[in-house]
Design an enzyme around this catalytic site. Structure first.
Site, PDB file in Angstrom:
ATOM      1  N   CYS A   2       0.616  -1.208  -0.135  1.00  0.00           N
ATOM      2  CA  CYS A   2      -0.128  -0.216   0.028  1.00  0.00           C
ATOM      3  C   CYS A   2       0.739   1.267   0.032  1.00  0.00           C
ATOM      4  O   CYS A   2       1.944   1.301   0.825  1.00  0.00           O
ATOM      5  CB  CYS A   2      -1.042  -0.027   1.261  1.00  0.00           C
ATOM      6  SG  CYS A   2      -2.191  -1.160   1.299  1.00  0.00           S
ATOM      7  N   ARG A  27       3.957  -0.166  -4.924  1.00  0.00           N
ATOM      8  CA  ARG A  27       3.483  -0.768  -3.386  1.00  0.00           C
ATOM      9  C   ARG A  27       2.552  -1.544  -3.453  1.00  0.00           C
ATOM     10  O   ARG A  27       2.010  -2.073  -2.438  1.00  0.00           O
ATOM     11  CB  ARG A  27       3.718   0.347  -2.436  1.00  0.00           C
ATOM     12  CG  ARG A  27       4.995   1.000  -2.380  1.00  0.00           C
ATOM     13  CD  ARG A  27       4.919   2.178  -1.160  1.00  0.00           C
ATOM     14  NE  ARG A  27       4.791   1.549   0.044  1.00  0.00           N
ATOM     15  CZ  ARG A  27       5.694   1.427   1.000  1.00  0.00           C
ATOM     16  NH1 ARG A  27       6.867   1.807   0.446  1.00  0.00           N
ATOM     17  NH2 ARG A  27       5.236   1.034   2.249  1.00  0.00           N
ATOM     18  N   TRP A  74      -2.735  -2.531  -1.803  1.00  0.00           N
ATOM     19  CA  TRP A  74      -2.412  -4.092  -2.147  1.00  0.00           C
ATOM     20  C   TRP A  74      -3.386  -4.720  -0.777  1.00  0.00           C
ATOM     21  O   TRP A  74      -3.074  -4.529   0.215  1.00  0.00           O
ATOM     22  CB  TRP A  74      -0.957  -4.114  -1.725  1.00  0.00           C
ATOM     23  CG  TRP A  74      -0.538  -5.451  -1.934  1.00  0.00           C
ATOM     24  CD1 TRP A  74       0.006  -5.977  -3.179  1.00  0.00           C
ATOM     25  CD2 TRP A  74      -0.447  -6.787  -1.062  1.00  0.00           C
ATOM     26  NE1 TRP A  74       0.324  -7.410  -3.259  1.00  0.00           N
ATOM     27  CE2 TRP A  74       0.106  -7.686  -1.835  1.00  0.00           C
ATOM     28  CE3 TRP A  74      -0.680  -6.812   0.360  1.00  0.00           C
ATOM     29  CZ2 TRP A  74       0.282  -9.084  -1.261  1.00  0.00           C
ATOM     30  CZ3 TRP A  74      -0.439  -8.075   1.040  1.00  0.00           C
ATOM     31  CH2 TRP A  74      -0.001  -9.150   0.098  1.00  0.00           C
ATOM     32  N   ASN A 100      -2.093   2.394   5.862  1.00  0.00           N
ATOM     33  CA  ASN A 100      -1.462   1.123   5.513  1.00  0.00           C
ATOM     34  C   ASN A 100      -1.164   0.305   6.588  1.00  0.00           C
ATOM     35  O   ASN A 100      -0.639   1.152   7.696  1.00  0.00           O
ATOM     36  CB  ASN A 100       0.083   1.488   4.732  1.00  0.00           C
ATOM     37  CG  ASN A 100       0.801   0.627   4.297  1.00  0.00           C
ATOM     38  OD1 ASN A 100       0.572  -0.722   4.291  1.00  0.00           O
ATOM     39  ND2 ASN A 100       2.113   0.945   4.135  1.00  0.00           N
ATOM     40  N   GLY A 101      -1.235  -0.851   6.684  1.00  0.00           N
ATOM     41  CA  GLY A 101      -1.009  -1.957   7.571  1.00  0.00           C
ATOM     42  C   GLY A 101      -2.190  -2.910   7.979  1.00  0.00           C
ATOM     43  O   GLY A 101      -2.941  -2.854   7.225  1.00  0.00           O
ATOM     44  N   GLU A 480      17.892 -17.341  -7.310  1.00  0.00           N
ATOM     45  CA  GLU A 480      17.583 -16.325  -7.561  1.00  0.00           C
ATOM     46  C   GLU A 480      17.005 -15.984  -8.922  1.00  0.00           C
ATOM     47  O   GLU A 480      16.193 -15.591  -9.204  1.00  0.00           O
ATOM     48  CB  GLU A 480      18.794 -15.249  -7.198  1.00  0.00           C
ATOM     49  CG  GLU A 480      18.475 -13.797  -7.910  1.00  0.00           C
ATOM     50  CD  GLU A 480      17.567 -13.140  -6.955  1.00  0.00           C
ATOM     51  OE1 GLU A 480      16.984 -13.510  -5.924  1.00  0.00           O
ATOM     52  OE2 GLU A 480      17.013 -11.892  -7.400  1.00  0.00           O
ATOM     53  N   LYS A 484      13.237 -15.086  -9.676  1.00  0.00           N
ATOM     54  CA  LYS A 484      13.058 -13.910 -10.934  1.00  0.00           C
ATOM     55  C   LYS A 484      11.901 -14.369 -12.017  1.00  0.00           C
ATOM     56  O   LYS A 484      10.994 -13.809 -12.277  1.00  0.00           O
ATOM     57  CB  LYS A 484      14.155 -13.278 -11.707  1.00  0.00           C
ATOM     58  CG  LYS A 484      15.140 -12.520 -10.596  1.00  0.00           C
ATOM     59  CD  LYS A 484      14.538 -11.316 -10.428  1.00  0.00           C
ATOM     60  CE  LYS A 484      13.880 -10.786  -9.169  1.00  0.00           C
ATOM     61  NZ  LYS A 484      14.732 -10.717  -7.851  1.00  0.00           N
ATOM     62  N   GLU A 487       8.571 -14.836 -10.424  1.00  0.00           N
ATOM     63  CA  GLU A 487       7.886 -13.632 -10.051  1.00  0.00           C
ATOM     64  C   GLU A 487       7.165 -12.972 -11.010  1.00  0.00           C
ATOM     65  O   GLU A 487       6.262 -12.237 -10.877  1.00  0.00           O
ATOM     66  CB  GLU A 487       8.991 -13.004  -9.254  1.00  0.00           C
ATOM     67  CG  GLU A 487       8.842 -11.759  -8.746  1.00  0.00           C
ATOM     68  CD  GLU A 487       9.967 -11.179  -8.065  1.00  0.00           C
ATOM     69  OE1 GLU A 487      10.952 -11.582  -8.209  1.00  0.00           O
ATOM     70  OE2 GLU A 487       9.689 -10.277  -7.074  1.00  0.00           O
ATOM     71  N   HIS A 503      19.307 -37.268  -5.938  1.00  0.00           N
ATOM     72  CA  HIS A 503      18.771 -37.788  -4.875  1.00  0.00           C
ATOM     73  C   HIS A 503      17.071 -37.064  -4.997  1.00  0.00           C
ATOM     74  O   HIS A 503      16.185 -37.274  -3.849  1.00  0.00           O
ATOM     75  CB  HIS A 503      19.064 -36.847  -3.463  1.00  0.00           C
ATOM     76  CG  HIS A 503      20.502 -37.166  -3.291  1.00  0.00           C
ATOM     77  ND1 HIS A 503      21.088 -38.225  -3.026  1.00  0.00           N
ATOM     78  CD2 HIS A 503      21.653 -36.077  -3.416  1.00  0.00           C
ATOM     79  CE1 HIS A 503      22.313 -38.237  -2.783  1.00  0.00           C
ATOM     80  NE2 HIS A 503      22.807 -37.057  -3.295  1.00  0.00           N
ATOM     81  N   LYS A 602       5.841  -4.325  -3.642  1.00  0.00           N
ATOM     82  CA  LYS A 602       7.335  -3.925  -3.369  1.00  0.00           C
ATOM     83  C   LYS A 602       7.698  -4.069  -1.985  1.00  0.00           C
ATOM     84  O   LYS A 602       8.848  -4.905  -1.731  1.00  0.00           O
ATOM     85  CB  LYS A 602       8.011  -2.600  -4.006  1.00  0.00           C
ATOM     86  CG  LYS A 602       9.399  -2.437  -3.840  1.00  0.00           C
ATOM     87  CD  LYS A 602      10.037  -2.961  -4.900  1.00  0.00           C
ATOM     88  CE  LYS A 602      11.773  -2.943  -4.987  1.00  0.00           C
ATOM     89  NZ  LYS A 602      12.304  -3.834  -5.747  1.00  0.00           N
TER      90      LYS A 602
HETATM   91  C1  F6R Z   1      12.073 -10.485  -5.310  1.00  0.00           C
HETATM   92  C2  F6R Z   1      12.069  -9.427  -4.314  1.00  0.00           C
HETATM   93  C3  F6R Z   1      11.617  -9.735  -3.013  1.00  0.00           C
HETATM   94  C4  F6R Z   1      12.302  -9.163  -1.930  1.00  0.00           C
HETATM   95  C5  F6R Z   1      11.885  -9.477  -0.455  1.00  0.00           C
HETATM   96  C6  F6R Z   1      12.585  -8.588   0.676  1.00  0.00           C
HETATM   97  O1  F6R Z   1      12.565  -9.731  -6.385  1.00  0.00           O
HETATM   98  O2  F6R Z   1      12.278  -8.236  -4.483  1.00  0.00           O
HETATM   99  O3  F6R Z   1      11.822 -11.199  -2.507  1.00  0.00           O
HETATM  100  O4  F6R Z   1      13.734  -9.201  -1.979  1.00  0.00           O
HETATM  101  O5  F6R Z   1      10.329  -8.943  -0.093  1.00  0.00           O
HETATM  102  O6  F6R Z   1      12.516  -7.237   0.539  1.00  0.00           O
HETATM  103  P1  F6R Z   1      13.671  -6.253   1.062  1.00  0.00           P
HETATM  104  O7  F6R Z   1      14.627  -6.429   0.500  1.00  0.00           O
HETATM  105  O8  F6R Z   1      13.004  -4.867   1.031  1.00  0.00           O
HETATM  106  O9  F6R Z   1      13.477  -6.315   2.660  1.00  0.00           O
END
Ligand code: F6R
Length: 607
Positions: A2, A27, A74, A100-101, A480, A484, A487, A503, A602
């Site tokens: 949010c 966000r 969100w 937000n929260g 990673e 990606k 995601e 395994h 985010k």
């Molecule tokens: C994936 C991504 C998330 C963040 C995670 C932690 O691309 O961005 O997995 O890495 O939500 O976020 P931060 O780094 O802001 O604590």
């Protein structure tokens, strides 16, 4: 999670708020809304979906007024509907707020209020408007403070009242709010990015604080209404960095930013003559560093993967036991920590709820807690007793790329500094520094292959499953790459340490399950090669990341990406880039919303 923006000043609020919402859209993007107080009262517009839908709805007509609040949602409680979109109102429609929260006791409160108040949404946020309304006594700040005494949960809250055209009230508990100050105008937002165009002078609210914003200035109080003084901080992020600069998506821009922002992570932190680095913000004496006998890395998601890489780096360079934990597990585990344990908490936003809780837990248990954070002044940066900023600049795509790279850069610098105090000699330190200096040019070589990687993505876009394999320091890189891909392209993928395949996972191999293998020339090259042989023997389709000059690699696949050689511990700085590009091009080829993937946001400020 949010996004909130509020404005009080001399200019028309609507364009400023809408521009701010656009910057905050990463966000949350389920719905958006705006409320502006002008001479003719309060105007409110809300729309499901993106900010553009809200703008379309407002259309040509002006929402006039020089004070207002806006929100991009969100969804947590209540579906994605216009009724559930913020701003929310009390019954009298005088109190209007964005939140937000999560209000944990909203069900109990709603039940208590249900006879006298009418609720129009299913959200937990709406109760706040009714609660403030029931405490309203003509003093808006006092009414908000009184109402919040009854709330359990988290909030970043901005409130306005029809009868107070000169006041915005903000309050924080667990959800970030930052106040920006310009000449005769004040802004409040969930993070600094929407403020950069207007001001770089900000103050961050802490938990349990209430701010009163008027056109004359700001006053900050505790929830018990004691006035407090807060310092102003200057944010040195460049507004330009927060723009797309001609790239079709923020993610692509941020991938291509990496050679530049990586240099920012190193800048001023290397002492070449002495073959070492110095991260002053860590706030640790050489004595304290030598007394550390264990390091624990705690983070979530992509940041967690950098913690895994940190484990390889520190075990190799410092010969010290290291552990890695996802913050949501760490915070509830009976983790054993003491004053010789150094806990590195890693976070781009510095606001991730689980990571923040892990900071508090580790501090409670007496560990040395240090942050590796991007957003200056964020809660984790402030709650740790020291730490280091990664200087990646604003990262606006939901999928993290350049922050990941700079987290690794900073981990390498810290390990170099610590190791030089323990065992590493000056020549070895200088060799590492030279390797670190060579990285930006090598990154550029990786990025030059973007078109080739795009072709590979096009070729593989029909596949529904992918496997990413690596070993050693490239195992977290495989994880990673897999994260990606899922995601942003919504393709199922898994990351595995290649040695584990036999395994169980080998059973999955067939031509419909392509394997992206990282087989660069390092100490585990031969082992990795055998693992890839096994995949090939079972008909697995392979995309290979190999080291330049490794012509034998061509025997494994025609789909190859070549990486320049570097020191083994530095490989993630190069090897992750083609994986980021592969995920990006795949998502574009599949028509996905690259910067705002479904169901994600985010900054994850709720548990
Ligand atoms: C994936 C991504 C998330 C963040 C995670 C932690 O691309 O961005 O997995 O890495 O939500 O976020 P931060 O780094 O802001 O604590």
């Amino acid at each position: 999670m949010c996004g909130i923006i509020g404005y009080i000043g001399i200019k028309q609020a609507t364009p400023l708020l809408l521009q701010g919402l656009r910057r905050l859209e990463y966000r949350g993007y389920d719905s958006a809304g705006i409320a502006v107080l002008g001479q003719h009262g309060i105007s409110i517009e809300r729309a499901v979906g993106r900010i553009d839908n809200l703008i379309d709805k407002i259309g040509g007509h002006t929402i006039e007024g020089t004070m207002g609040i806006a929100h991009t949602r969100w969804a947590t409680h209540g579906g994605v509907t216009e009724f559930n979109a913020h701003p929310h109102r009390g019954c009298g429609e005088d109190i209007i707020l964005v939140h937000n929260g999560i209000i944990e006791n909203y069900r109990e409160l709603r039940k208590e209020f249900s006879e006298k108040h009418t609720f129009v949404s299913q959200t937990d946020s709406e109760i706040l408007a009714h609660l403030i309304e029931s405490h309203y006594d003509g003093n808006l700040r006092h009414s908000v403070a009184q109402a919040l005494q009854h709330v359990h949960g988290t909030y970043g809250l901005v409130v306005m009242h029809r009868d107070h055209p000169d006041t915005l009230i903000c309050a924080r508990m667990g959800s970030p709010l930052v106040i920006g100050m310009a000449d005769g105008e004040y802004y409040v937002a969930s993070d600094p990015t929407p403020l950069l165009t207007h001001t770089k002078d900000v103050t961050f609210l802490d938990d349990g604080e209430i701010a009163e914003l008027t056109r004359e200035g700001i006053n900050i109080y505790t929830l018990r209404e004691t006035r407090i003084h807060k310092d102003i901080q200057h944010i040195d992020w460049d507004d330009e960095q927060a723009q797309k600069q001609g790239y079709p998506h923020f993610m692509l821009k941020e991938i291509f930013d990496q050679p530049t922002v990586y240099k920012d992570a190193l800048r001023g932190r290397i002492i070449e003559d002495e073959g070492t680095a110095y991260l002053g913000g860590l706030n640790l004496t050489p004595e304290e560093i030598r007394n550390v006998n264990r390091i624990v890395f705690v983070a979530c998601g992509t940041a967690y993967h950098t913690g895994m890489i940190g484990k390889y780096i520190f075990e190799r360079l410092m010969e010290i036991p290291c552990e890695v934990d996802v913050a949501s597990e760490f915070r509830y585990r009976d983790c054993v920590l003491d004053e010789h344990t150094l806990v590195f908490v890693i976070s781009q936003s510095g606001e991730t709820a689980d990571t923040l809780a892990a900071v508090r837990e580790a501090k409670r248990k007496g560990a040395i807690v240090r942050g590796i954070v991007n957003v200056v002044g964020s809660t984790i940066a402030r709650e740790t007793e020291g730490g280091t900023y990664i200087h990646a600049g604003p990262e606006l795509a939901v999928a993290s790329t350049k922050a990941y790279t700079n987290m690794i850069a900073v981990l390498l610098l810290a390990a170099l500094e610590f190791s030089r105090m323990k065992k590493m000699n000056v020549a070895a330190g200088q060799r590492m520094i030279h390797a670190l200096y060579e990285i930006p040019e090598k990154m550029k070589k990786m990025l030059e292959q973007s078109e080739h990687i795009k072709t590979l993505a096009e070729k593989h876009k029909e596949y529904r499953d992918f496997l990413f394999l690596g070993r050693g320091v490239n195992y977290p890189v495989a994880l990673e790459g897999s994260l990606k891909l899922k995601e942003i392209s919504y393709i199922h993928s898994e990351g595995y340490p290649a040695g584990e395949m036999k395994h169980g996972v080998n059973a999955l191999l067939d031509p419909a399950f392509p394997v992206f293998a990282i087989m660069t020339k390092n100490s585990l090259y031969e082992k990795m090669r055998s693992n890839i042989e096994e995949v090939r023997a079972r008909g697995g389709k392979i995309i290979l990341l190999a080291t330049e000059g490794d012509e034998d690699a061509r025997d494994f696949s025609e789909d190859i990406i070549f990486a320049p050689p570097t020191m083994e511990l530095l490989e993630p700085l190069l090897n992750t880039l083609p994986l980021q590009l592969f995920a990006y091009h795949m998502a574009v080829a599949l028509g996905r919303d690259v910067d705002r993937p479904r169901n994600l946001a985010k900054s994850v400020t709720v548990e």
